[in-house]
Design an enzyme around this catalytic site. Structure first.
Site, PDB file in Angstrom:
ATOM      1  N   SER A  83      20.000  49.380 -27.378  1.00  0.00           N
ATOM      2  CA  SER A  83      19.559  49.962 -28.651  1.00  0.00           C
ATOM      3  C   SER A  83      20.722  50.398 -29.523  1.00  0.00           C
ATOM      4  CB  SER A  83      18.645  51.161 -28.395  1.00  0.00           C
ATOM      5  OG  SER A  83      19.371  52.200 -27.737  1.00  0.00           O
TER       6      SER A  83
ATOM      7  N   SER B  49      28.425  55.513 -13.764  1.00  0.00           N
ATOM      8  CA  SER B  49      27.941  54.285 -13.127  1.00  0.00           C
ATOM      9  C   SER B  49      28.732  54.007 -11.854  1.00  0.00           C
ATOM     10  CB  SER B  49      28.105  53.102 -14.091  1.00  0.00           C
ATOM     11  OG  SER B  49      29.477  52.899 -14.375  1.00  0.00           O
TER      12      SER B  49
ATOM     13  N   HIS C   4      31.991  47.868 -22.330  1.00  0.00           N
ATOM     14  CA  HIS C   4      32.161  49.282 -22.681  1.00  0.00           C
ATOM     15  C   HIS C   4      33.640  49.647 -22.704  1.00  0.00           C
ATOM     16  CE1 HIS C   4      28.094  51.282 -22.631  1.00  0.00           C
ATOM     17  NE2 HIS C   4      27.785  50.053 -22.260  1.00  0.00           N
TER      18      HIS C   4
ATOM     19  N   GLU D  80      35.479  58.411 -13.412  1.00  0.00           N
ATOM     20  CA  GLU D  80      34.203  57.972 -12.840  1.00  0.00           C
ATOM     21  C   GLU D  80      33.737  59.040 -11.868  1.00  0.00           C
ATOM     22  OE1 GLU D  80      34.970  54.151 -11.133  1.00  0.00           O
ATOM     23  OE2 GLU D  80      35.019  53.129 -13.072  1.00  0.00           O
TER      24      GLU D  80
END
Length: 490
Positions: free
Chosen positions: A329, A351, A368, A380
């Site tokens: 989106s 992630s 990304h 992370e």
């Protein structure tokens, strides 16, 4: 310092007179813009394209008091020498006028006046004084008892010697106010320019943003490079909390004006319409320093930020912003855009790392990474509470959804404890933070128990974070819609 924006558009203006794109249609109906130029105190004008004299007349502004004309380079939207001839037909024909411009632009003026008036510009008896604008060579403008303006040309990244060499202008006005006119240039700025601008703490920065979402046209800034340059100027102390950053030289390569205004606001900038008048409080009652005084005081007074009482109210960005939306989106891109003008950002990836077992997942992660500015740091982790509770650079958390997914095996009591800790840390955040999440549950009920548990838990977490957020945005088809606080009517 009083600034009158006689124009804020690109060479072809906005709208382009021949174009029927959506951006031009919006501008034609709502906010047409002519070629960029700014009038300072009714005495000093920066840039002088063919649109500018007509714009002054349209806004009821007389140029009779103009004594100093600054031109950044010889492209025709920045220099219309015919206006110098029109001035010679007026009641102020015999009044002095300084023209400070790079050598190539001065030659354009000389050639025009020689051709059409049969005389040499700047010769004996001429009111014109042609002064070369050379990067890193400051010039004091003003004669006799006139107010003094200290102008420091700095190198631009735009064209070659045939049009300049092009310069940008750092101007100190008689009341001590400071203006940076950054038009035209690409990024990165030359190293010597960044050095010259360090610590200047400008009151107003006018910075070109020609290319919008369509980079690659000429040596100009687009929206991402504009934001990154603003971040760099912040890091250097050229842009401070009180600085007003104005986007100029705007073209139809930008999105329609309402969308552009929102995106500029996200990075602490604005795009006032043509004809806008800005009054900047003086820093001091004294005159601007002379060139000799400026050199003698370099690194101290000329670089000293304004006293707090002299500063306009700083723009305070929202502390906690939640961005939600469906898959693809545009929610992550919107979140990243909001922080592009921050000098330092910590990207928090929740992630699992790409391990080669899922090429599509690896490609998404790489996309990304490629989109992030090179100066951003990445960590992370799923341990968000310590990051939220500690001071530091802005955080971009992507995403809350994966944080929830990692806790699907927790029982209700443990999950509630995890959510409570996250929400409390979010509420007490010590730094600016933008968090991305998924708007799950918009489709049919998940057919599996684990799918339903994920949707239920994510919906609960989203609701609780939204309740404690300063702003909440929903991204749909690449268009962010503000949910909280509600957008003003009209």
């Amino acid at each position: 310092m009083r600034l009158t924006l006689l124009g804020t558009g690109s060479a072809d203006g906005w709208p382009n007179p021949w174009c029927e794109c959506a951006s031009c249609a919006w501008a034609r109906t709502h906010q047409p813009r002519g070629q960029s130029a700014v009038l300072v105190d009714d005495r000093l004008l920066i840039d002088f394209g063919p649109d500018v004299p007509r714009a002054a007349a349209r806004f009821g502004v007389s140029l009779a008091g103009l004594r100093h004309l600054l031109v950044g380079h010889a492209h025709p939207d920045h220099l219309g020498p015919e206006a110098l001839m029109w001035r010679s037909w007026s009641t102020v024909a015999d009044q002095p006028l300084d023209v400070l411009a790079p050598p190539a632009a001065l030659e354009v003026c000389r050639a025009f006046i020689r051709r059409w008036e049969g005389r040499e510009a700047g010769a004996d008896g001429s009111p014109l004084r042609l002064l070369p604008a050379i990067a890193d060579e400051p010039v004091e403008l003003g004669r006799g008892d006139e107010p003094r303006y200290l102008v420091r040309p700095v190198a631009a990244r735009h064209g070659d010697a045939d049009i300049g060499p092009a310069v940008l202008f750092d101007v100190t006005t008689p009341d001590g106010s400071r203006l940076l006119y950054g038009c035209d240039t690409a990024a990165p700025l030359p190293p010597q320019t960044l050095t010259a601008l360090a610590g200047r703490a400008f009151d107003v920065v006018l910075l070109e943003e020609n290319n919008g979402d369509r980079p690659g046209f000429g040596e100009h800034l687009d929206l991402p490079s504009f934001a990154r340059l603003v971040a760099e100027l912040r890091e250097l102390g050229a842009v401070v909390e009180s600085t007003r950053v104005l986007a100029v030289h705007l073209s139809h390569r930008n999105p329609p004006g309402d969308e552009l205004a929102r995106r500029l606001h996200d990075i602490g900038a604005e795009a006032p319409p043509d004809g806008t008048i800005l009054d900047v409080p003086p820093r001091a009652p004294s005159r601007a320093p002379s060139v000799a005084q400026s050199v003698a005081q370099s690194g101290t007074d000329p670089r000293r930020p304004p006293a707090p009482s002299d500063r306009p109210e700083p723009r305070t960005p929202p502390r906690r912003v939640l961005v939600t939306g469906g898959t693809r989106s545009g929610k992550s891109a919107h979140a990243e855009h909001r922080l592009l003008a921050e000098p330092d950002v910590l990207y928090v990836a929740t992630s699992r790392p790409a391990d080669g077992s899922d090429p599509d997942w690896a490609a998404r992660i790489q996309a990304h990474r490629d989109r992030r500015p090179p100066g951003w740091s990445t960590v992370e982790t799923l341990d968000l509470e310590p990051l939220l509770r500690s001071p530091g650079p802005a955080l971009l958390i992507d995403s809350v959804s994966l944080w929830v997914a990692a806790r699907l095996d927790e029982d209700e009591q443990d999950f509630e404890a995890s959510v409570h800790g996250l929400v409390e840390a979010w509420r007490d955040a010590r730094r600016r933070v933008v968090a991305v999440t998924d708007e799950a549950g918009s489709g049919p009920v998940a057919p599996t128990a684990v799918g339903r548990r994920f949707v239920d838990r994510l919906g609960e977490v989203n609701s609780r974070l939204a309740a404690e957020a300063d702003e909440v945005w929903l991204s749909v088809a690449g268009l962010p819609v503000r949910l909280r606080p509600a957008a003003p009517a009209g």
